[in-house]
Design a protein around this motif. Structure first.
Motif, PDB file in Angstrom:
ATOM      1  N   ASP A  34       0.857  -1.185   0.000  1.00 43.91           N
ATOM      2  CA  ASP A  34       0.000   0.000   0.000  1.00 43.91           C
ATOM      3  C   ASP A  34       0.893   1.234   0.000  1.00 43.91           C
ATOM      4  N   ASP A  35       0.665   2.142  -0.935  1.00 42.51           N
ATOM      5  CA  ASP A  35       1.488   3.340  -1.033  1.00 42.51           C
ATOM      6  C   ASP A  35       0.697   4.442  -1.735  1.00 42.51           C
ATOM      7  N   VAL A  36       1.186   5.667  -1.634  1.00 41.41           N
ATOM      8  CA  VAL A  36       0.584   6.795  -2.331  1.00 41.41           C
ATOM      9  C   VAL A  36       0.840   6.613  -3.829  1.00 41.41           C
ATOM     10  N   GLU A  55      -4.040   9.869  -3.624  1.00 39.37           N
ATOM     11  CA  GLU A  55      -4.759   8.642  -3.278  1.00 39.37           C
ATOM     12  C   GLU A  55      -3.780   7.511  -2.972  1.00 39.37           C
ATOM     13  N   HIS A  56      -4.200   6.653  -2.059  1.00 34.33           N
ATOM     14  CA  HIS A  56      -3.433   5.441  -1.774  1.00 34.33           C
ATOM     15  C   HIS A  56      -3.936   4.318  -2.655  1.00 34.33           C
ATOM     16  N   ARG A  57      -3.008   3.456  -3.054  1.00 35.15           N
ATOM     17  CA  ARG A  57      -3.353   2.304  -3.875  1.00 35.15           C
ATOM     18  C   ARG A  57      -2.589   1.081  -3.386  1.00 35.15           C
ATOM     19  N   HIS A  80      -7.683   0.829  -5.496  1.00 34.85           N
ATOM     20  CA  HIS A  80      -7.704   1.847  -4.445  1.00 34.85           C
ATOM     21  C   HIS A  80      -7.589   1.182  -3.077  1.00 34.85           C
ATOM     22  N   SER A  81      -6.859   1.799  -2.160  1.00 41.22           N
ATOM     23  CA  SER A  81      -6.779   1.281  -0.788  1.00 41.22           C
ATOM     24  C   SER A  81      -8.133   1.398  -0.109  1.00 41.22           C
TER      25      SER A  81
END
Length: 182
Positions: A34-36, A55-57, A80-81
């Motif tokens: 999980d990262d930006v 957004e985080h993904r 998307h997270s």
């Protein structure tokens, strides 16, 4: 713009939920990350481009042939997270992806690549229609040309006449053969 001759098959909601809950790649168990967002994506569930830097993904390994073919071809994909709505199958080609160079891989059953086409001008429907008009094409995988990553699958909305005949023949009861003659 909705399009009646094909449907867009995004990543199933069950897969996106499982990845978010376990932070593991389904079918492989590899850790997900999980990262930006550093790139536009897209999210393989809602098929929207990511807001880069905001957004985080989640990055994970996914086999786009899973459930449809026996031979795997896994690769990296993003969702998307946060929970997002799955892209509607009948909504036509996703507008967020039109600005990007795309590769359309047209396949027959058995993961047989029939044709590979490239779209760089956003006019995808014409190419999709041409590929699906081929009798030897069963479905299309849309991939990002630059990154090579799988985005989603395209299928016909209705069976071709030859497919309808096969389905009908498979659903008929077994008939005993009787020899005629002396």
């Amino acid at each position: 713009m909705a399009h009646s001759s094909f449907r867009v098959i995004a990543l199933p909601t069950t897969v996106a939920q499982l990845v978010r809950e376990t932070m593991r790649s389904p079918g492989y168990g590899h850790p997900a990350s999980d990262d930006v967002a550093q790139g536009y994506g897209p999210c393989r569930h809602c098929l929207r481009a990511f807001a880069v830097g905001r957004e985080h993904r989640i990055l994970f390994t996914y086999d786009p042939f899973s459930g449809n073919e026996t031979l795997p071809l896994p690769g990296p994909v993003f969702v998307h997270s946060d929970v997002c709505a799955r892209y509607p199958e009948e909504a036509g080609f996703p507008d967020d992806l039109r600005a990007h160079a795309l590769t359309l891989n047209a396949y027959a059953r058995g993961r047989k690549l029939i044709e590979q086409a490239y779209v760089t001008n956003g006019a995808v429907e014409e190419m999709v229609e041409r590929l699906l008009a081929r009798t030897d094409v069963d479905y299309i995988h849309v991939r990002d040309t630059g990154a090579g990553c799988y985005d989603f699958r395209i299928e016909r909305t209705a069976l071709r006449p030859s497919q309808s005949a096969l389905v009908t023949a498979r659903n008929l009861p077994d008939v005993q053969r009787q020899d005629v003659g002396p």
